[in-house]
Design an enzyme around this catalytic site. Sequence first.
Site, short mmCIF file in Angstrom:
data_model
loop_
_atom_site.label_atom_id
_atom_site.label_comp_id
_atom_site.label_asym_id
_atom_site.label_seq_id
_atom_site.Cartn_x
_atom_site.Cartn_y
_atom_site.Cartn_z
N SER A 118 76.68 24.75 -45.79
CA SER A 118 75.61 23.79 -46.13
C SER A 118 75.70 23.24 -47.56
O SER A 118 74.68 23.02 -48.20
CB SER A 118 74.24 24.41 -45.87
OG SER A 118 74.07 24.62 -44.48
N LYS B 158 86.77 20.30 -38.67
CA LYS B 158 86.62 21.00 -37.38
C LYS B 158 87.13 20.09 -36.26
O LYS B 158 88.06 19.31 -36.50
CB LYS B 158 85.16 21.43 -37.17
CG LYS B 158 84.62 22.16 -38.41
CD LYS B 158 83.31 22.85 -38.22
CE LYS B 158 82.89 23.51 -39.53
NZ LYS B 158 81.70 24.33 -39.42
P1 PGA Z 1 78.96 23.17 -43.23
O1 PGA Z 1 80.27 23.97 -42.72
O2 PGA Z 1 79.33 22.58 -44.58
O3 PGA Z 1 78.71 22.15 -42.19
O4 PGA Z 1 77.87 24.17 -43.36
C1 PGA Z 1 81.07 24.70 -43.59
C2 PGA Z 1 82.23 25.29 -42.83
O5 PGA Z 1 82.07 25.67 -41.65
O6 PGA Z 1 83.33 25.42 -43.39
#
Ligand code: PGA
Length: 243
Positions: free
Chosen positions: A206, A9
């Site tokens: 998660s 991200k």
């Molecule tokens: P997360 O994000 O593993 O932090 O839950 C997954 C994603 O948004 O691809």
Amino acid sequence: MKFLIANWKMNKNFDDGLKVIKAIRKKIKNKSNKKYIILPSLQSTLYIKNNIVKNDVIFGSQDCSQFKNGAFTGDISAEMIKKIGCKYVLIGHSERRTIFNETDEVLKTKMNRALEQKLKVIFCVGESLTQFKQGKSIPFIIKQITKAFDKSINFKNVIIAYEPIWAIGTNVTPKMQEIDNIHYKIKEAMKVHFNITKIPILYGGSVKSDNSADIFSLKNVDGGLIGGASLIASEFCKIYDTL
Ligand code: PGA
């Protein structure tokens, strides 16, 4: 083939990103039956590529423009993404759908731009908590899929990622049985609507090193899309080991 995708991200500045990649490279290797792909910001990707000794990491972009080129301030084209050296593009992440209001139609166009450039597409689908609670996950996801895909697509270059929106960054996941069932239904829908029998379906939301072994042992799960846990090299490598 199993896949582990790191979605950074808008995290990790250039040097931080480089450190994480160096640490990951030391610990894990791509194999003939499983590979990891890192999606930093494109600026970081360029920096990292220019500063790692060996260019053996597979990179992808978190998004691409719906347009080929022209007066579209702030956008980055699939062609540019390819030139940077990325092999994959993530399209339709729920943050793009909700925060940036990207519609099914826009996402379909983005996917076509990426596929024209022979980039591989990781296409995200997933329901909201309300839809999940109302038992509407499967019809909603199938609608997302049938709106994005058509029979003209070269599905060899497409991976689907199932990410329940309510599981992203929350430390909650659906029950193992629920994940497997939704993946099964997605595979079934791909067969019914597009006559596709082989398409990788990744789970995201998660995923951590303490639940990844259970998730990856599910019959219909072909890997993971990892957000938060992909920012820490040791954690990401542990998850890779369970794949
Ligand atoms: P997360 O994000 O593993 O932090 O839950 C997954 C994603 O948004 O691809």
